[in-house]
Design an enzyme around this catalytic site. Sequence first.
Site, PDB file in Angstrom:
ATOM      1  CB  ILE A 141      28.879  38.417  14.391  1.00 34.74           C
ATOM      2  CG1 ILE A 141      30.319  38.875  14.601  1.00 34.74           C
ATOM      3  CG2 ILE A 141      28.044  38.710  15.617  1.00 34.74           C
ATOM      4  CD1 ILE A 141      30.461  40.354  14.956  1.00 34.74           C
ATOM      5  CG  ASP A 142      26.758  36.110   9.364  1.00 38.26           C
ATOM      6  OD1 ASP A 142      26.878  34.985   9.884  1.00 38.26           O
ATOM      7  OD2 ASP A 142      25.692  36.559   8.938  1.00 38.26           O
ATOM      8  CE  LYS A 143      35.722  36.651   4.758  1.00 34.46           C
ATOM      9  NZ  LYS A 143      36.076  35.895   3.549  1.00 34.46           N
TER      10      LYS A 143
END
Length: 154
Positions: A141-143
Site C-alpha cells: 500500500i502507498d507510503k
Amino acid sequence: MNNNSIKLFINQNDVGERIDVLLTKKIDDLTRSNIKKIIESGEVSINGREILSPSKKLKLNDVVVLVRKKSEIKKIKPFKINLEIIFEDKDLLVINKPAGMVVHPGAGNYDHTLVNALVYKYRNKLSDVNGSLRPGIVHRIDKETSGLLVVAKN
C-alpha cells in the site's frame, strides 16, 4: 559475460513471449517492474541491438543479453523498527503498517522500510515470492496509507 550479465538463447518454447515476461521468469531476484526499468534504461539487447520496449516479442534463435548495473543489485539492510503484528503463524504475518512508512526499498529510500524491519526481525525466514529485494511482500500500500499487510513467511 560477467556476474552482472545474463545471456539467453530463445528456443521454440519462448517464441512470441514478451521480453519482460521472459526475463521475469528467468531472473528470480527481479520483479517485472524492475525488468521493465532495466529494459527502458537500455541494459537489454536482442541480437546485439539495444531494445527499449518491454513488450518486444521474441523470435526463434534470438540472443538476449541483459547487463545489470551494479546499482540494481542491492542487499536489504536489516533495520530495527517496531512493527505492530496483528497475526502470525508459521506461514504468514499480518502487519498494521502506519502511514508514512514505505513498504519496500526503492526511489532513494533503502533503509527505513517495512522490508528492512522484516529482514531485521525474521532474517532469512521470509518468502522470496517477489524476489530478494521484496522478501515476504505479497502486496503493498502507498507510503501515506495505513492498513493491514499480509507478509508471506513461506
